[in-house]
Design a protein around this motif. Sequence first.
Motif, mmCIF file in Angstrom:
data_model
loop_
_atom_site.group_PDB
_atom_site.id
_atom_site.type_symbol
_atom_site.label_atom_id
_atom_site.label_comp_id
_atom_site.label_asym_id
_atom_site.label_seq_id
_atom_site.Cartn_x
_atom_site.Cartn_y
_atom_site.Cartn_z
ATOM 1 N N CYS A 80 0.831 -1.206 0.000
ATOM 2 C CA CYS A 80 0.000 0.000 0.000
ATOM 3 C C CYS A 80 0.867 1.258 0.000
ATOM 4 O O CYS A 80 0.543 2.247 -0.666
ATOM 5 C CB CYS A 80 -0.924 -0.003 1.208
ATOM 6 S SG CYS A 80 -2.253 -1.216 1.097
ATOM 7 N N LYS A 81 1.957 1.248 0.770
ATOM 8 C CA LYS A 81 2.856 2.409 0.789
ATOM 9 C C LYS A 81 3.471 2.628 -0.585
ATOM 10 O O LYS A 81 3.576 3.770 -1.065
ATOM 11 C CB LYS A 81 3.965 2.200 1.831
ATOM 12 C CG LYS A 81 4.973 3.346 1.883
ATOM 13 C CD LYS A 81 4.293 4.657 2.246
ATOM 14 C CE LYS A 81 5.310 5.785 2.416
ATOM 15 N NZ LYS A 81 5.998 6.127 1.157
ATOM 16 N N SER A 82 3.860 1.559 -1.271
ATOM 17 C CA SER A 82 4.439 1.709 -2.609
ATOM 18 C C SER A 82 3.395 2.221 -3.596
ATOM 19 O O SER A 82 3.719 2.973 -4.521
ATOM 20 C CB SER A 82 5.007 0.366 -3.087
ATOM 21 O OG SER A 82 3.964 -0.592 -3.260
ATOM 22 N N GLU A 83 2.126 1.812 -3.408
ATOM 23 C CA GLU A 83 1.063 2.295 -4.282
ATOM 24 C C GLU A 83 0.857 3.794 -4.119
ATOM 25 O O GLU A 83 0.615 4.509 -5.092
ATOM 26 C CB GLU A 83 -0.245 1.550 -3.983
ATOM 27 C CG GLU A 83 -0.287 0.131 -4.504
ATOM 28 C CD GLU A 83 -0.212 0.065 -6.010
ATOM 29 O OE1 GLU A 83 -0.558 1.061 -6.681
ATOM 30 O OE2 GLU A 83 0.201 -0.984 -6.531
ATOM 31 N N ILE A 84 0.927 4.298 -2.881
ATOM 32 C CA ILE A 84 0.793 5.742 -2.657
ATOM 33 C C ILE A 84 1.869 6.495 -3.418
ATOM 34 O O ILE A 84 1.594 7.459 -4.140
ATOM 35 C CB ILE A 84 0.868 6.061 -1.147
ATOM 36 C CG1 ILE A 84 -0.356 5.501 -0.427
ATOM 37 C CG2 ILE A 84 0.959 7.566 -0.927
ATOM 38 C CD1 ILE A 84 -0.345 5.730 1.071
ATOM 39 N N ASP A 85 3.110 6.055 -3.295
ATOM 40 C CA ASP A 85 4.222 6.729 -3.975
ATOM 41 C C ASP A 85 4.056 6.677 -5.491
ATOM 42 O O ASP A 85 4.308 7.664 -6.199
ATOM 43 C CB ASP A 85 5.549 6.080 -3.584
ATOM 44 C CG ASP A 85 5.851 6.240 -2.097
ATOM 45 O OD1 ASP A 85 5.323 7.205 -1.493
ATOM 46 O OD2 ASP A 85 6.593 5.408 -1.543
ATOM 47 N N LEU A 86 3.610 5.530 -5.999
ATOM 48 C CA LEU A 86 3.478 5.357 -7.445
ATOM 49 C C LEU A 86 2.358 6.213 -8.015
ATOM 50 O O LEU A 86 2.510 6.871 -9.044
ATOM 51 C CB LEU A 86 3.229 3.876 -7.763
ATOM 52 C CG LEU A 86 3.160 3.503 -9.249
ATOM 53 C CD1 LEU A 86 4.503 3.755 -9.914
ATOM 54 C CD2 LEU A 86 2.751 2.053 -9.401
ATOM 55 N N ILE A 87 1.209 6.235 -7.352
ATOM 56 C CA ILE A 87 0.057 6.966 -7.873
ATOM 57 C C ILE A 87 0.257 8.470 -7.749
ATOM 58 O O ILE A 87 -0.194 9.245 -8.597
ATOM 59 C CB ILE A 87 -1.223 6.496 -7.159
ATOM 60 C CG1 ILE A 87 -1.516 5.033 -7.532
ATOM 61 C CG2 ILE A 87 -2.422 7.372 -7.535
ATOM 62 C CD1 ILE A 87 -2.683 4.418 -6.799
ATOM 63 N N LEU A 143 -9.343 -1.542 -4.312
ATOM 64 C CA LEU A 143 -10.127 -0.441 -3.767
ATOM 65 C C LEU A 143 -9.232 0.637 -3.167
ATOM 66 O O LEU A 143 -9.527 1.830 -3.271
ATOM 67 C CB LEU A 143 -11.099 -0.974 -2.714
ATOM 68 C CG LEU A 143 -12.265 -1.795 -3.263
ATOM 69 C CD1 LEU A 143 -13.022 -2.486 -2.127
ATOM 70 C CD2 LEU A 143 -13.224 -0.906 -4.058
ATOM 71 N N PHE A 144 -8.143 0.212 -2.536
ATOM 72 C CA PHE A 144 -7.202 1.182 -1.990
ATOM 73 C C PHE A 144 -6.591 2.023 -3.110
ATOM 74 O O PHE A 144 -6.460 3.239 -2.992
ATOM 75 C CB PHE A 144 -6.113 0.455 -1.203
ATOM 76 C CG PHE A 144 -5.170 1.371 -0.483
ATOM 77 C CD1 PHE A 144 -5.576 2.060 0.649
ATOM 78 C CD2 PHE A 144 -3.873 1.556 -0.943
ATOM 79 C CE1 PHE A 144 -4.709 2.910 1.315
ATOM 80 C CE2 PHE A 144 -2.998 2.388 -0.285
ATOM 81 C CZ PHE A 144 -3.422 3.074 0.848
ATOM 82 N N GLN A 145 -6.229 1.393 -4.211
ATOM 83 C CA GLN A 145 -5.713 2.121 -5.364
ATOM 84 C C GLN A 145 -6.753 3.101 -5.909
ATOM 85 O O GLN A 145 -6.437 4.237 -6.265
ATOM 86 C CB GLN A 145 -5.312 1.144 -6.468
ATOM 87 C CG GLN A 145 -4.062 0.336 -6.182
ATOM 88 C CD GLN A 145 -3.754 -0.604 -7.326
ATOM 89 O OE1 GLN A 145 -4.672 -1.170 -7.945
ATOM 90 N NE2 GLN A 145 -2.483 -0.791 -7.608
#
Length: 600
Positions: A449-456, A555-557
């Motif tokens: 989830c942390k990596s998804e925040i940085d990526l998005i 859903l988090f994404q």
Amino acid sequence: MEMQARKEVGLAQDLIPPLPPLAAALHRRFFSSHCAGCFRPLEFPFPCAGCRGVTHYCDASCCAADFPAHYSSGECHFLRLHHEGDSSDIRAALRLLHFLESMGSLPSPSLPERPRRVAGLLASDLDKVLEEGGELAERITEGATLMSVARDRDRSQVTGGQEAVTTEEVLWAVITNAVEVHVNEVGALGVAVFGPGFSWFNHSCMPNACYRFELAQRSGGCGAYELESFLVSPAAAGLATESFNAWISGENKLAHGFSNIGPRVIVRSIKPIQKDEEVCITYIDLLEPKCDARELSFNNYSNSTYPNCEELADLFDQAMDEYRLHENPEACSKKLESMLYRSSVDQESQAGEKFKLHPLHHLSLNSYITLASAYRAQVFSMDESNNTECLKLERAAVSYTLLLAGVVHHLFLSEPSLIAVTAHFLINAAESILVLLRLPEWSFDKKLCKSEIDLIICHYPKDMMEFSLDKCRDASMRFLGSVSQILFKTWPYLTQDLTNLKNIDSPVNFNWLGSKVLNPQCFASHRELSDFIEKECVEDRYLGHRLIKDQNTRLFQLALHCFIYGRYLASICYGPECYLVHHAENILHGLCKHLLTKHS
């Protein structure tokens, strides 16, 4: 009056510097939590002794700065006499009248050939309103009487005559010109009345500008307002233009009487504006039927004049009564679901034509808003141990919140004037998803989830200070491409218990409605929108690190895309320092901190 651009203006530029109000009044429900002078949240409340602690200030200096407007206007005495009900319009009128008296600028007798104005504020048709009667006329006459009593502190009786006429006119000027002050997510803190630098902007259902508020520093003054700093001027020639120029340049003594501590208003462009083009804002909700210039009433069958539409409107009103009057969100949601089901099936009108309520019709939009709220209200009233039912209701709430955001975004692609409401609904949809993900059944891979925040975050423009139509178009296409891929798997899951939504293939891609319904013009390039989304989806599937393994991560994404893209749109229409941008950033910062803490 018209306000025209004196030079070309690009996207997301402030048109006027922070303009202080002629008068501002805090809503009563915030008396104990916010300063009556500067509208800031209270840390150590300083009560006003004059009105027996009804109002509070940040400190003694803020109280002293607001003393002339609060005490000398009669507002303080008014609050000692009237302790219930909101009276912000009456109190703003008291302050405005005191300001005019102190400047020696009471309204002069009106001339037949000129509209009636009070301090530059349009105040015409008062006699007509009073003659017609009704609630508004009663509010004006009763309010004017209360104002006179509050101002006449040494006598118990009201002295009629010119005083009564003046209070009615000033109160009418406030009612017709005041705006609600929004500076955070809690709603309108109060009302404020601004001079011609703001009040002369005309209304449009397709505005090219919007406005926001900011709070002045407690120790700051109103500052200088030079004519050269304004990009707009009134189109009408003659005395109106001269009056405006005098106001802005400071030659008119009214310009020096602005509040030093009240909320400021800033007007900002939301479209590129050409030189000599009129600059307009909106006075009402752009999604209201009377401001619907898009002709999207029905799916190529009928229009809103048919009796079937009136029948559906009656059903909607009955459902709203269940919610507002009877406090029964379950009954409300059942009635609205029934209404949407009936409207999703072709019906014969009395004229013998096919009738079908369009998913983008204003009745549909209002139903989505209400259903999202009603389902969430049911969750709040349920036993927390009933996780299965809570999850079902939360999924329903998220589904309608996403559909609402998707519909409004779809309309935004065709009419950029909807950028502000689109930003609000997207951020609201993201918050709704996060509420769903906090239910006990969900679990996360914190590192993923942390990596998804940085990526998005890197998926959207990084520099919020430089905006262009091309960058906005690209961001919109990236958003659609990314969330379309995610929703391909998550939408069927969210809507599995909702019969009405199973016929909607996607809450963001409306190609299934047909090309005749709405063809986005403003942000769509020479390529078809569907082609762009399809290419983005292929790229998403190609990138291995973007592969989605489970439903909650999807859903988090989705929530992250709505947050970050919504924050980007908010920074365009309100500026990067606005409360909505800060609200989204605070949530994202909280997510990062939470995930890092849990992971460590």
